[in-house]
Design a protein around this motif. Structure first.
Motif, PDB file in Angstrom:
ATOM      1  N   ALA A  81       0.836  -1.193   0.000  1.00 51.09           N
ATOM      2  CA  ALA A  81       0.000   0.000   0.000  1.00 51.09           C
ATOM      3  C   ALA A  81       0.875   1.250   0.000  1.00 51.09           C
ATOM      4  O   ALA A  81       1.953   1.265   0.597  1.00 51.09           O
ATOM      5  CB  ALA A  81      -0.907  -0.001   1.219  1.00 51.09           C
ATOM      6  N   PRO A  82       0.451   2.321  -0.694  1.00 49.39           N
ATOM      7  CA  PRO A  82       1.253   3.552  -0.706  1.00 49.39           C
ATOM      8  C   PRO A  82       1.286   4.198   0.675  1.00 49.39           C
ATOM      9  O   PRO A  82       0.443   3.922   1.535  1.00 49.39           O
ATOM     10  CB  PRO A  82       0.508   4.439  -1.714  1.00 49.39           C
ATOM     11  N   SER A  83       2.266   5.054   0.890  1.00 46.61           N
ATOM     12  CA  SER A  83       2.385   5.772   2.148  1.00 46.61           C
ATOM     13  C   SER A  83       1.555   7.044   2.110  1.00 46.61           C
ATOM     14  O   SER A  83       1.359   7.652   1.056  1.00 46.61           O
ATOM     15  CB  SER A  83       3.852   6.126   2.422  1.00 46.61           C
ATOM     16  N   ARG A  84       1.065   7.456   3.260  1.00 43.66           N
ATOM     17  CA  ARG A  84       0.286   8.687   3.343  1.00 43.66           C
ATOM     18  C   ARG A  84       1.191   9.911   3.246  1.00 43.66           C
ATOM     19  O   ARG A  84       2.305   9.915   3.756  1.00 43.66           O
ATOM     20  CB  ARG A  84      -0.492   8.726   4.662  1.00 43.66           C
ATOM     21  N   ARG A  85       0.684  10.933   2.584  1.00 41.10           N
ATOM     22  CA  ARG A  85       1.376  12.216   2.505  1.00 41.10           C
ATOM     23  C   ARG A  85       0.480  13.279   3.148  1.00 41.10           C
ATOM     24  O   ARG A  85      -0.739  13.169   3.128  1.00 41.10           O
ATOM     25  CB  ARG A  85       1.682  12.585   1.051  1.00 41.10           C
ATOM     26  N   TYR A  86       1.099  14.316   3.671  1.00 39.57           N
ATOM     27  CA  TYR A  86       0.351  15.301   4.449  1.00 39.57           C
ATOM     28  C   TYR A  86       0.489  16.710   3.881  1.00 39.57           C
ATOM     29  O   TYR A  86       0.506  17.682   4.612  1.00 39.57           O
ATOM     30  CB  TYR A  86       0.806  15.254   5.914  1.00 39.57           C
ATOM     31  N   LEU A  99     -10.548  11.180   0.180  1.00 37.65           N
ATOM     32  CA  LEU A  99     -10.827  12.610   0.193  1.00 37.65           C
ATOM     33  C   LEU A  99      -9.524  13.371  -0.017  1.00 37.65           C
ATOM     34  O   LEU A  99      -8.464  12.957   0.454  1.00 37.65           O
ATOM     35  CB  LEU A  99     -11.459  13.033   1.524  1.00 37.65           C
ATOM     36  N   ALA A 100      -9.607  14.502  -0.714  1.00 41.56           N
ATOM     37  CA  ALA A 100      -8.431  15.332  -0.946  1.00 41.56           C
ATOM     38  C   ALA A 100      -8.175  16.199   0.285  1.00 41.56           C
ATOM     39  O   ALA A 100      -9.088  16.836   0.820  1.00 41.56           O
ATOM     40  CB  ALA A 100      -8.636  16.214  -2.175  1.00 41.56           C
ATOM     41  N   LEU A 101      -6.945  16.198   0.745  1.00 42.31           N
ATOM     42  CA  LEU A 101      -6.588  16.984   1.920  1.00 42.31           C
ATOM     43  C   LEU A 101      -6.527  18.465   1.559  1.00 42.31           C
ATOM     44  O   LEU A 101      -5.892  18.864   0.584  1.00 42.31           O
ATOM     45  CB  LEU A 101      -5.232  16.515   2.455  1.00 42.31           C
ATOM     46  N   ARG A 102      -7.221  19.289   2.354  1.00 46.57           N
ATOM     47  CA  ARG A 102      -7.172  20.743   2.167  1.00 46.57           C
ATOM     48  C   ARG A 102      -6.762  21.385   3.477  1.00 46.57           C
ATOM     49  O   ARG A 102      -7.312  21.065   4.536  1.00 46.57           O
ATOM     50  CB  ARG A 102      -8.515  21.292   1.705  1.00 46.57           C
ATOM     51  N   LEU A 103      -5.778  22.268   3.395  1.00 38.90           N
ATOM     52  CA  LEU A 103      -5.251  22.932   4.581  1.00 38.90           C
ATOM     53  C   LEU A 103      -5.769  24.362   4.648  1.00 38.90           C
ATOM     54  O   LEU A 103      -5.890  25.041   3.625  1.00 38.90           O
ATOM     55  CB  LEU A 103      -3.723  22.935   4.559  1.00 38.90           C
ATOM     56  N   ALA A 104      -6.070  24.796   5.860  1.00 35.63           N
ATOM     57  CA  ALA A 104      -6.568  26.164   6.061  1.00 35.63           C
ATOM     58  C   ALA A 104      -6.066  26.664   7.403  1.00 35.63           C
ATOM     59  O   ALA A 104      -5.709  25.883   8.293  1.00 35.63           O
ATOM     60  CB  ALA A 104      -8.091  26.199   6.017  1.00 35.63           C
ATOM     61  N   GLU A 105      -6.027  27.990   7.534  1.00 32.68           N
ATOM     62  CA  GLU A 105      -5.649  28.584   8.814  1.00 32.68           C
ATOM     63  C   GLU A 105      -6.870  28.702   9.701  1.00 32.68           C
ATOM     64  O   GLU A 105      -7.982  28.968   9.227  1.00 32.68           O
ATOM     65  CB  GLU A 105      -5.008  29.957   8.596  1.00 32.68           C
ATOM     66  N   PRO A 123      -3.529  26.981  13.333  1.00 32.05           N
ATOM     67  CA  PRO A 123      -2.722  28.192  13.137  1.00 32.05           C
ATOM     68  C   PRO A 123      -1.453  27.901  12.340  1.00 32.05           C
ATOM     69  O   PRO A 123      -0.825  26.859  12.504  1.00 32.05           O
ATOM     70  CB  PRO A 123      -2.384  28.624  14.571  1.00 32.05           C
ATOM     71  N   ALA A 124      -1.088  28.822  11.465  1.00 36.44           N
ATOM     72  CA  ALA A 124       0.139  28.700  10.675  1.00 36.44           C
ATOM     73  C   ALA A 124       1.361  28.739  11.615  1.00 36.44           C
ATOM     74  O   ALA A 124       1.264  29.265  12.731  1.00 36.44           O
ATOM     75  CB  ALA A 124       0.198  29.814   9.646  1.00 36.44           C
ATOM     76  N   PRO A 125       2.481  28.150  11.162  1.00 31.92           N
ATOM     77  CA  PRO A 125       2.733  27.597   9.828  1.00 31.92           C
ATOM     78  C   PRO A 125       2.249  26.163   9.701  1.00 31.92           C
ATOM     79  O   PRO A 125       2.165  25.432  10.685  1.00 31.92           O
ATOM     80  CB  PRO A 125       4.256  27.662   9.721  1.00 31.92           C
ATOM     81  N   HIS A 126       1.953  25.770   8.460  1.00 29.85           N
ATOM     82  CA  HIS A 126       1.524  24.411   8.176  1.00 29.85           C
ATOM     83  C   HIS A 126       2.737  23.551   7.816  1.00 29.85           C
ATOM     84  O   HIS A 126       3.527  23.918   6.947  1.00 29.85           O
ATOM     85  CB  HIS A 126       0.523  24.400   7.023  1.00 29.85           C
ATOM     86  N   THR A 127       2.871  22.435   8.488  1.00 25.78           N
ATOM     87  CA  THR A 127       3.942  21.479   8.182  1.00 25.78           C
ATOM     88  C   THR A 127       3.331  20.087   8.137  1.00 25.78           C
ATOM     89  O   THR A 127       2.293  19.833   8.768  1.00 25.78           O
ATOM     90  CB  THR A 127       5.049  21.504   9.251  1.00 25.78           C
ATOM     91  N   PRO A 128       3.939  19.154   7.393  1.00 29.88           N
ATOM     92  CA  PRO A 128       3.401  17.789   7.358  1.00 29.88           C
ATOM     93  C   PRO A 128       3.274  17.165   8.739  1.00 29.88           C
ATOM     94  O   PRO A 128       2.290  16.486   9.032  1.00 29.88           O
ATOM     95  CB  PRO A 128       4.418  17.039   6.485  1.00 29.88           C
ATOM     96  N   ALA A 129       4.240  17.404   9.619  1.00 32.27           N
ATOM     97  CA  ALA A 129       4.196  16.803  10.951  1.00 32.27           C
ATOM     98  C   ALA A 129       3.022  17.340  11.761  1.00 32.27           C
ATOM     99  O   ALA A 129       2.320  16.582  12.448  1.00 32.27           O
ATOM    100  CB  ALA A 129       5.513  17.054  11.681  1.00 32.27           C
ATOM    101  N   ARG A 130       2.778  18.650  11.694  1.00 27.10           N
ATOM    102  CA  ARG A 130       1.665  19.233  12.452  1.00 27.10           C
ATOM    103  C   ARG A 130       0.331  18.788  11.859  1.00 27.10           C
ATOM    104  O   ARG A 130      -0.619  18.496  12.592  1.00 27.10           O
ATOM    105  CB  ARG A 130       1.770  20.757  12.450  1.00 27.10           C
ATOM    106  N   THR A 131       0.258  18.724  10.537  1.00 30.94           N
ATOM    107  CA  THR A 131      -0.973  18.264   9.893  1.00 30.94           C
ATOM    108  C   THR A 131      -1.286  16.833  10.300  1.00 30.94           C
ATOM    109  O   THR A 131      -2.431  16.483  10.610  1.00 30.94           O
ATOM    110  CB  THR A 131      -0.840  18.368   8.365  1.00 30.94           C
ATOM    111  N   GLU A 132      -0.274  15.995  10.312  1.00 28.76           N
ATOM    112  CA  GLU A 132      -0.468  14.603  10.714  1.00 28.76           C
ATOM    113  C   GLU A 132      -0.977  14.514  12.145  1.00 28.76           C
ATOM    114  O   GLU A 132      -1.906  13.750  12.451  1.00 28.76           O
ATOM    115  CB  GLU A 132       0.842  13.826  10.579  1.00 28.76           C
ATOM    116  N   ALA A 133      -0.386  15.292  13.051  1.00 26.90           N
ATOM    117  CA  ALA A 133      -0.785  15.244  14.452  1.00 26.90           C
ATOM    118  C   ALA A 133      -2.238  15.669  14.630  1.00 26.90           C
ATOM    119  O   ALA A 133      -3.001  15.041  15.380  1.00 26.90           O
ATOM    120  CB  ALA A 133       0.139  16.137  15.282  1.00 26.90           C
TER     121      ALA A 133
END
Length: 244
Positions: A81-86, A99-105, A123-133
């Motif tokens: 299976a493919p790996s998840r991206r954030y 579902l397509a991931l959409r980021l917002a402040e 709250p910004a900044p958006h990073t893959p690690a914070r999005t995952e958490a």
């Protein structure tokens, strides 16, 4: 004293039942010949230094059926299976729907699932690690209600077995979807299961409930699981296809 070097690996081919069988041959300081079939479909042969390549080919032919069998087994395995991206636009699943991931402040972490998007705000900044958490914490909050609903769907098939209704716990797990302690009727389920289709969740829960009757993975266990959920293999395959 000059250092001696072993001969470089060489590509060889034998014909077995009219079909070519390729292998990589390397000579080493060993007494016996060794065979290895790897998941990528390659065959490797280690032979004692000094033996003729023609003798090695004869040994490969003697083991050809064994080699073909292992090649077929590796070929039949599903692709990983493919790996998840954030990052924005990456596909993520909720209840089996991609579902397509959409980021917002936003002033505080929040997640919302729409018909085709998974909105993650914080709250910004958006990073893959914070999005995952943020996303994993949201999965964990959705899990108790979804797991309770699954138990309400699954438990009726266990009527008549005299089993104690289990207590469910949400427990992050790295290598499994669930676990069961039959003596206490406690079942632990990974919050990652909220990404899967309800049928997949029901399969995992039923699997763990079967352990209340049969603690191990014996033939009796799978007979019970198949009787209660004849198409469990379909749901297992669908579950394992989820991105890791």
């Amino acid at each position: 004293m000059p250092r001696s070097f072993a001969p470089a690996p060489r590509r060889e081919t034998v014909v077995h039942q009219g079909q070519p069988l390729d292998y990589t041959l390397v000579f080493r300081a060993r007494r016996t010949i060794g065979f290895a079939v790897r998941p990528d479909g390659t065959v490797h042969v280690s032979a004692p230094a000094g033996v003729p390549a023609a003798w090695v080919a004869q040994q490969v032919l003697k083991r050809a059926d064994w080699i073909r069998q292992h090649l077929a087994e590796f070929a039949a395995r599903p692709a990983p299976a493919p790996s998840r991206r954030y990052e924005a636009g990456a596909p993520h699943h909720y209840l089996g729907r991609p579902l397509a991931l959409r980021l917002a402040e936003g002033p505080r972490p929040a997640v919302a699932a729409t018909a085709d998007e998974l909105l993650v705000a914080y709250p910004a900044p958006h990073t893959p690690a914070r999005t995952e958490a943020v996303l994993l914490a949201w999965y964990a909050r959705q899990a108790p209600a979804l797991f309770a609903a699954a138990l309400a769907r699954v438990w009726p098939v266990f009527d008549g077995l005299g089993l104690r209704r289990p207590t469910l716990y949400v427990r992050p797990m790295r290598t499994r979807w669930g676990s069961c302690t039959p003596t206490t009727a406690r079942i632990r389920l990974s919050p990652d299961l909220v990404r899967a289709a309800p049928g997949c969740l029901d399969y995992v829960l039923l699997h763990e409930c079967c352990h209340l009757q049969v603690p191990d993975h014996s033939a009796a266990f799978y007979a019970l699981q198949t009787r209660l959920l004849p198409d469990w293999e379909h749901w297992k395959q669908e579950l394992n296809a989820l991105p890791k």
